[in-house]
Design a protein around this motif. Structure first.
Motif, PDB file in Angstrom:
ATOM      1  N   ALA A 117       0.929  -1.206   0.205  1.00 29.65           N
ATOM      2  CA  ALA A 117       0.044   0.041   0.157  1.00 29.65           C
ATOM      3  C   ALA A 117       0.726   1.175   0.007  1.00 29.65           C
ATOM      4  O   ALA A 117       0.366   2.379   0.143  1.00 29.65           O
ATOM      5  CB  ALA A 117      -0.926   0.082   1.145  1.00 29.65           C
ATOM      6  N   GLY A 118       2.250   1.036  -0.108  1.00 34.94           N
ATOM      7  CA  GLY A 118       3.012   2.438  -0.138  1.00 34.94           C
ATOM      8  C   GLY A 118       4.247   1.952   0.654  1.00 34.94           C
ATOM      9  O   GLY A 118       4.630   0.696   1.028  1.00 34.94           O
ATOM     10  N   CYS A 119       5.125   2.861   1.023  1.00 35.68           N
ATOM     11  CA  CYS A 119       6.248   2.746   1.719  1.00 35.68           C
ATOM     12  C   CYS A 119       6.882   3.854   2.240  1.00 35.68           C
ATOM     13  O   CYS A 119       6.372   5.072   2.249  1.00 35.68           O
ATOM     14  CB  CYS A 119       7.441   2.234   0.425  1.00 35.68           C
ATOM     15  SG  CYS A 119       7.812   3.448  -0.392  1.00 35.68           S
ATOM     16  N   LEU A 120       8.014   3.592   3.218  1.00 34.58           N
ATOM     17  CA  LEU A 120       8.293   4.610   4.253  1.00 34.58           C
ATOM     18  C   LEU A 120       9.933   4.538   4.002  1.00 34.58           C
ATOM     19  O   LEU A 120      10.492   3.324   4.024  1.00 34.58           O
ATOM     20  CB  LEU A 120       7.985   4.501   5.535  1.00 34.58           C
ATOM     21  CG  LEU A 120       8.597   5.495   6.408  1.00 34.58           C
ATOM     22  CD1 LEU A 120       8.067   6.777   6.238  1.00 34.58           C
ATOM     23  CD2 LEU A 120       7.941   4.972   7.886  1.00 34.58           C
ATOM     24  N   LEU A 121      10.453   5.493   3.587  1.00 36.13           N
ATOM     25  CA  LEU A 121      12.149   5.583   3.718  1.00 36.13           C
ATOM     26  C   LEU A 121      12.721   6.681   4.619  1.00 36.13           C
ATOM     27  O   LEU A 121      12.257   7.763   4.392  1.00 36.13           O
ATOM     28  CB  LEU A 121      12.472   5.966   2.048  1.00 36.13           C
ATOM     29  CG  LEU A 121      13.775   5.881   1.784  1.00 36.13           C
ATOM     30  CD1 LEU A 121      14.437   4.371   1.872  1.00 36.13           C
ATOM     31  CD2 LEU A 121      14.077   6.286   0.361  1.00 36.13           C
ATOM     32  N   LEU A 122      13.141   5.800   5.427  1.00 32.48           N
ATOM     33  CA  LEU A 122      13.966   6.600   6.354  1.00 32.48           C
ATOM     34  C   LEU A 122      15.457   6.492   6.198  1.00 32.48           C
ATOM     35  O   LEU A 122      16.064   5.667   5.763  1.00 32.48           O
ATOM     36  CB  LEU A 122      13.758   6.143   7.951  1.00 32.48           C
ATOM     37  CG  LEU A 122      12.337   6.029   8.459  1.00 32.48           C
ATOM     38  CD1 LEU A 122      12.117   5.417   9.744  1.00 32.48           C
ATOM     39  CD2 LEU A 122      12.047   7.468   8.491  1.00 32.48           C
ATOM     40  N   GLU A 123      16.251   7.792   6.622  1.00 34.50           N
ATOM     41  CA  GLU A 123      17.411   7.811   5.970  1.00 34.50           C
ATOM     42  C   GLU A 123      18.409   6.557   6.764  1.00 34.50           C
ATOM     43  O   GLU A 123      18.059   6.183   7.888  1.00 34.50           O
ATOM     44  CB  GLU A 123      18.021   9.112   6.874  1.00 34.50           C
ATOM     45  CG  GLU A 123      19.583   9.458   6.398  1.00 34.50           C
ATOM     46  CD  GLU A 123      20.052  10.762   6.674  1.00 34.50           C
ATOM     47  OE1 GLU A 123      21.381  10.898   6.682  1.00 34.50           O
ATOM     48  OE2 GLU A 123      19.055  11.601   6.958  1.00 34.50           O
ATOM     49  N   ASN A 124      19.224   5.829   5.859  1.00 28.64           N
ATOM     50  CA  ASN A 124      20.077   4.889   6.431  1.00 28.64           C
ATOM     51  C   ASN A 124      19.436   3.511   6.805  1.00 28.64           C
ATOM     52  O   ASN A 124      19.790   3.115   7.746  1.00 28.64           O
ATOM     53  CB  ASN A 124      21.151   5.320   7.709  1.00 28.64           C
ATOM     54  CG  ASN A 124      22.077   6.374   7.345  1.00 28.64           C
ATOM     55  OD1 ASN A 124      22.495   6.327   6.121  1.00 28.64           O
ATOM     56  ND2 ASN A 124      22.114   7.490   7.968  1.00 28.64           N
ATOM     57  N   GLU A 125      18.217   3.494   6.382  1.00 29.06           N
ATOM     58  CA  GLU A 125      17.178   2.522   6.558  1.00 29.06           C
ATOM     59  C   GLU A 125      16.642   1.606   5.545  1.00 29.06           C
ATOM     60  O   GLU A 125      16.557   2.171   4.553  1.00 29.06           O
ATOM     61  CB  GLU A 125      15.861   2.484   7.763  1.00 29.06           C
ATOM     62  CG  GLU A 125      16.398   3.383   9.034  1.00 29.06           C
ATOM     63  CD  GLU A 125      16.780   2.199  10.035  1.00 29.06           C
ATOM     64  OE1 GLU A 125      16.632   0.857   9.846  1.00 29.06           O
ATOM     65  OE2 GLU A 125      17.540   2.448  10.750  1.00 29.06           O
TER      66      GLU A 125
END
Length: 135
Positions: A117-125
């Motif tokens: 359903a989507g995504c989340l992109l966190l720095e260095n993860e």
């Protein structure tokens, strides 16, 4: 295997193993019946499912954990299906969860009917894949 809402007697088991939940929140999650414990027929804990609410209104499975000796025997699937049944009984129409793109759990959830359903992109993860299922 039995699945039941966690009680105060499960506090130490959860505290020792759930490294993602702040200790101060364990009791509140237990009291809110937001943790289900998986038990052997003898009553010994072998895992848990913990959830909360996305947007404060959509059940979101935060963690499903099965102790190593009990993995691959269907306990995780039974726990998720049990949780979904409880949600339906409460009138919910949608469930959510997420998993990291570098984890195999995404395939497990897709087999159970969850859809990306989507995504989340966190720095260095790694990429966090958001998943939903109509109940």
């Amino acid at each position: 295997m039995r699945i039941e809402a966690a009680t105060e007697r499960d506090y130490a088991y959860i505290r020792k193993r759930d490294r993602h939940l702040r200790e101060q929140l364990i009791t509140a999650k237990i009291q809110g019946k937001e943790i289900y414990i998986l038990r052997t027929d003898d009553g010994d804990p072998i895992g848990w499912l913990r959830y909360g609410y996305f947007w404060d209104n959509t059940p979101f499975m935060n963690l499903l954990w099965i102790d190593e000796p009990y993995r691959g025997q269907g306990a995780g699937k039974r726990a998720v299906l049990y949780w979904e049944d409880m949600l339906r009984e409460q009138g919910f129409k949608l469930a959510m969860t997420s998993t990291l793109a570098n984890e195999g759990a995404q395939h497990f959830y897709r087999k159970l009917g969850y859809k990306d359903a989507g995504c989340l992109l966190l720095e260095n993860e790694p990429l966090e894949i958001m998943m939903t299922k109509n109940l």
